[in-house]
Write a protein that holds these residues in place. Structure first.
Motif, short mmCIF file in Angstrom:
data_model
loop_
_atom_site.label_atom_id
_atom_site.label_comp_id
_atom_site.label_asym_id
_atom_site.label_seq_id
_atom_site.Cartn_x
_atom_site.Cartn_y
_atom_site.Cartn_z
N ALA A 1 69.63 28.34 63.62
CA ALA A 1 69.15 29.66 64.06
C ALA A 1 69.80 30.10 65.37
O ALA A 1 69.64 31.26 65.76
N ARG A 2 70.52 29.22 66.03
CA ARG A 2 71.13 29.54 67.32
C ARG A 2 72.02 30.79 67.29
O ARG A 2 71.94 31.61 68.20
N PRO A 3 72.82 31.00 66.26
CA PRO A 3 73.65 32.22 66.24
C PRO A 3 72.83 33.51 66.14
O PRO A 3 73.35 34.59 66.36
N TYR A 4 71.57 33.39 65.81
CA TYR A 4 70.72 34.56 65.63
C TYR A 4 69.73 34.74 66.79
O TYR A 4 68.67 35.34 66.63
N ARG A 5 70.10 34.22 67.96
CA ARG A 5 69.20 34.28 69.12
C ARG A 5 68.78 35.70 69.46
O ARG A 5 67.63 35.96 69.78
N GLY A 6 69.72 36.63 69.42
CA GLY A 6 69.39 38.02 69.73
C GLY A 6 68.37 38.59 68.76
O GLY A 6 67.42 39.28 69.16
N TRP A 7 68.58 38.31 67.47
CA TRP A 7 67.63 38.78 66.46
C TRP A 7 66.27 38.11 66.64
O TRP A 7 65.23 38.75 66.45
N LEU A 8 66.27 36.81 67.00
CA LEU A 8 65.00 36.11 67.22
C LEU A 8 64.27 36.69 68.43
O LEU A 8 63.04 36.82 68.41
N ALA A 9 65.02 37.04 69.47
CA ALA A 9 64.39 37.67 70.65
C ALA A 9 63.80 39.02 70.26
O ALA A 9 62.68 39.36 70.68
N ALA A 10 64.53 39.79 69.45
CA ALA A 10 64.01 41.08 68.99
C ALA A 10 62.74 40.88 68.17
O ALA A 10 61.77 41.64 68.32
N MET A 11 62.73 39.86 67.34
CA MET A 11 61.55 39.57 66.55
C MET A 11 60.36 39.21 67.43
O MET A 11 59.22 39.62 67.18
N GLY A 12 60.61 38.44 68.48
CA GLY A 12 59.54 38.10 69.41
C GLY A 12 59.00 39.33 70.13
O GLY A 12 57.78 39.48 70.28
N LEU A 13 59.90 40.21 70.58
CA LEU A 13 59.45 41.44 71.24
C LEU A 13 58.67 42.33 70.29
O LEU A 13 57.68 42.96 70.67
N LEU A 14 59.13 42.41 69.05
CA LEU A 14 58.39 43.19 68.05
C LEU A 14 57.00 42.60 67.81
O LEU A 14 56.02 43.34 67.66
N GLY A 15 56.91 41.29 67.81
CA GLY A 15 55.61 40.65 67.65
C GLY A 15 54.67 40.99 68.80
O GLY A 15 53.48 41.25 68.59
N VAL A 16 55.20 40.99 70.02
CA VAL A 16 54.39 41.35 71.19
C VAL A 16 53.94 42.81 71.10
O VAL A 16 52.78 43.15 71.38
N ALA A 17 54.85 43.69 70.67
CA ALA A 17 54.50 45.11 70.54
C ALA A 17 53.44 45.31 69.47
O ALA A 17 52.50 46.12 69.65
N MET A 18 53.54 44.59 68.36
CA MET A 18 52.51 44.70 67.31
C MET A 18 51.17 44.18 67.80
O MET A 18 50.12 44.76 67.49
N ALA A 19 51.19 43.11 68.58
CA ALA A 19 49.95 42.59 69.14
C ALA A 19 49.33 43.60 70.10
O ALA A 19 48.10 43.78 70.12
N ALA A 20 50.15 44.29 70.88
CA ALA A 20 49.64 45.32 71.78
C ALA A 20 48.98 46.45 70.99
O ALA A 20 47.92 46.95 71.38
N CYS A 21 49.59 46.84 69.88
CA CYS A 21 48.97 47.87 69.04
C CYS A 21 47.64 47.38 68.48
O CYS A 21 46.68 48.16 68.41
N ASP A 22 47.58 46.12 68.10
CA ASP A 22 46.32 45.55 67.62
C ASP A 22 45.23 45.61 68.68
O ASP A 22 44.06 45.81 68.38
N VAL A 23 45.62 45.41 69.92
CA VAL A 23 44.66 45.44 71.03
C VAL A 23 44.21 46.87 71.32
O VAL A 23 43.05 47.12 71.64
N VAL A 24 45.13 47.81 71.18
CA VAL A 24 44.84 49.21 71.53
C VAL A 24 43.93 49.87 70.49
O VAL A 24 43.11 50.72 70.84
N LEU A 25 44.08 49.52 69.22
CA LEU A 25 43.32 50.20 68.17
C LEU A 25 41.80 50.20 68.40
O LEU A 25 41.18 51.26 68.30
N PRO A 26 41.17 49.07 68.70
CA PRO A 26 39.72 49.12 68.94
C PRO A 26 39.35 49.97 70.15
O PRO A 26 38.31 50.63 70.16
#
Length: 142
Positions: free
Chosen positions: A48-73
């Motif tokens: 997975a090392r060659p895909y580090r940038g994509w993995l970082a993007a996936m992590g940031l997207l996960g954080v953003a989705m979690a933030a949306c989950d927190v904001v909804l209630p």
């Protein structure tokens, strides 16, 4: 409740055996006991090392989705507060549009997350297959 034909019966008997409950022995399947194998994960992550940038993007997207989950209630609570405090239809409508905006953002984030994961997973699988095939080619027939 799950029903199954007892072992050792013929095909005709199996058709009528579906009405019989499973025995306790049949219900207990072999339990899978997994343990984390760090060496295996190191080997997979090496691919997975060659895909580090994509993995970082996936992590940031996960954080953003979690933030949306927190904001909804919170936005839901604000909608209820506006309705209870008689803030007017305009105030409630504004909060409903906020809620819909968060839901739309979350839908877009999930879609992008799936697209990014779709770039990583086949790439890692392809790299692993290529390495396994190369190793297979190096082995002798005897």
């Amino acid at each position: 409740m799950r029903f199954a034909a007892p072992p050792g019966r013929g095909a005709a008997d199996r058709l009528t055996a579906w009405s019989e409950p499973m025995s306790r022995e049949e219900l207990h399947e072999e339990e899978f006991k997994s343990r984390l194998d760090p060496a295996l994960w190191r080997r997979i992550l090496a691919h997975a090392r060659p895909y580090r940038g994509w993995l970082a993007a996936m992590g940031l997207l996960g954080v953003a989705m979690a933030a949306c989950d927190v904001v909804l209630p919170r936005v839901t609570g604000l909608i209820i507060d506006e309705a209870m405090n008689e803030g007017g239809a305009a105030a409630v409508r504004a909060r409903v549009f906020q809620y819909l905006g968060v839901v739309a953002a979350m839908a877009i984030l999930v879609w992008v997350f799936i697209v990014v994961a779709g770039k990583i997973a086949p790439g890692v699988a392809y790299d692993m297959r290529r390495e396994a095939f190369a190793h297979l080619q190096e082995l002798s027939f005897s």
